[in-house]
Motif scaffolding. Sequence first.
Motif, short mmCIF file in Angstrom:
data_model
loop_
_atom_site.label_atom_id
_atom_site.label_comp_id
_atom_site.label_asym_id
_atom_site.label_seq_id
_atom_site.Cartn_x
_atom_site.Cartn_y
_atom_site.Cartn_z
N SER A 40 0.84 -1.20 0.00
CA SER A 40 0.00 0.00 0.00
C SER A 40 0.87 1.25 0.00
O SER A 40 0.64 2.19 -0.77
CB SER A 40 -0.93 0.00 1.21
N TRP A 43 2.57 1.74 -3.43
CA TRP A 43 1.68 2.32 -4.47
C TRP A 43 1.27 3.74 -4.12
O TRP A 43 1.01 4.54 -5.03
CB TRP A 43 0.47 1.42 -4.67
N ASP A 44 1.15 4.07 -2.84
CA ASP A 44 0.78 5.45 -2.46
C ASP A 44 1.83 6.44 -2.95
O ASP A 44 1.51 7.58 -3.29
CB ASP A 44 0.61 5.56 -0.94
N CYS A 49 0.51 2.01 -10.56
CA CYS A 49 0.45 0.80 -9.75
C CYS A 49 1.19 -0.31 -10.50
O CYS A 49 0.73 -0.80 -11.53
CB CYS A 49 -1.00 0.39 -9.49
N ARG A 61 -5.82 0.60 -9.79
CA ARG A 61 -5.21 0.09 -8.56
C ARG A 61 -6.01 -1.09 -8.04
O ARG A 61 -7.22 -0.98 -7.78
CB ARG A 61 -5.16 1.18 -7.50
#
Length: 608
Positions: A40, A43-44, A49, A61
């Motif tokens: 997480s 990807w943030d 993604c 995502r």
Amino acid sequence: MSLCGSFLSDEQFQCSICLDVFNNPSSTPCGHSFCMACISRYWDGSKVCQCPLCKKTFQKRPDLQINRTLREITEQFRSMRGGGVTGREKRGGRGGGRGGDGAIHDLFEELRKKLPRHLPKPAMTLTQDAQSQGVSIPTLSPPVTTPLASSVPNNSPITALNHTSGPPLPPPPPPQFSRSSGRRRFTVSGAASSQSSPVCEIHHRGIMIYCRTDRVCICPDCKAEDHQDHDTVTVEDEWMETKSHLSVSEQKIQEMIRQRIRKIEEIRMSVSELELAVERETAGSVCLFSALMTAIEHSQAELMEVMDMSRRAAEHQADAMIRQLELEVEELRRRESALTELAQSDDYNHCVKMFPVLSSPPATKDWSGVSVNPDLGTGTIYRSLSVLVEKFQEELKTVAETGFPASVLEPSPVRTQPRIKRIQEYAVDVTLDNNTAHPRLILSEDMKSVRCGDRHQMLPDNPERFDRVVCVLGREAISSGRHYWEVEVGGKTDWDLGVARQSINRKGKIEVTPMNGYWFLSLRDKNKYAFRTEPSTDVHLNLRPHKIGVFVDFEKGQVSFYNVDAKIHIYTFSDTFTECIYPFFSPCTNKSGKNDGPLIITPVNMTE
């Protein structure tokens, strides 16, 4: 080397991002697993993604879920490696709880308890009675595993490890005998101390016989007393015969694993084919529904206009009837009060004189057949719409039978704006700030509606109050995130809605442009919609909105407007917000009663 370390390693349970044992593992669509928190955060911090291992890019995502099976296996592995000690702690030389060998022993002990026959706890020794009689009796501990296919539960830790760590769980080493101080001892791993030699609790002799009839391990005295006619063999012979079935069970489990791996690939292939089918169907349906929507937009706009006119006529009719009824009620109440006073009077002459006058009913209208006209005048529009729907149904039947023609199977258009149902998830409770309201504005007690009055009110001239522009700000500041609210505007001829910067000038003449901190949509003269840009941007709406939705994405610098009833995106401002912004409302002047309706902040009802 410990048994745990012989077939399991940290790398098999290690997240490739944090390089530690999995914590709440989750799997990406490409099949790789990572800690939920690690992937997480990865990807943030990225605009795309992408899988950190195979670099596969996902257009959308993925919605990750915790892999519960892998999490349970990881927890079992942690317990075997030292009571839940993480990879970082082991590298630092710290640990706690039982070691790997102790954890494996516990697993085998648990498996032994689930066998269909009774196996005594491992302990071995030679009894003094046997020694005194000169009998050399090897004391054997029972085997700790049986064929996995018939004895291991599907949900046991051993089964879980075989399914995740590659090759099946190997059988324990064959029994070994050793001599020490004239005493023969038997253990699973070879030599053992005298404290671990099994003895019979009743006769205190070594347990070396297995009764196949009762499926228990016994000593020679037990055999002589209770198992004389039973089928008995030595424990070592029983284990050797049982051990020969292990390879068969291992082959069965390996074949089951291969079958499930093939099924996983088959399911993944089916999902890929389904995604392609969805894309093809989306392209065709967009073409079909777009044609229908273009044809019915005019009908929908006309329908809304007719219903609005019918509603206004009905409201006017109802107001006139209510005023007349209220006058009659007032007259009847006066007559009722006079009769009450007459009944309490002692002036008989007055009572006799006034009673005939008061007892006769006043002149009133017969209201029994009076009602508000319920006809909305929309029948003609619905009949026309019915013809369009019939044509659309014929096209749908053709598509259901033959599918979409190749000419319409084009890539589906990219949605540049989120759908209204999605943005409604960011609904916030917006209220009006009385300290900013222009003196002519009248706010409701719940601070949810605002209208323009005929004259100025006596209000303090505080710095945040507008003194020339007839407007008011919302109380809630927006400094981050996404926010959405809806405002009812039906019936008004003029209004302004949007957001404004905190530092805007609120005194005197104001230039309401994005450069000066204003982003809003305007209506003038009932049908002229525009956005206050430089120069002003006119917009043509075929369908007149009765409720406007305002959506703010602070980080993206976007302010979007939606027709809530028609579920249509109208316009989006794109800018950069450098400070707090506030909801902005202007009901405009009432224009001698032509624009006296209020702007009403309404609760957000999720659109289906």
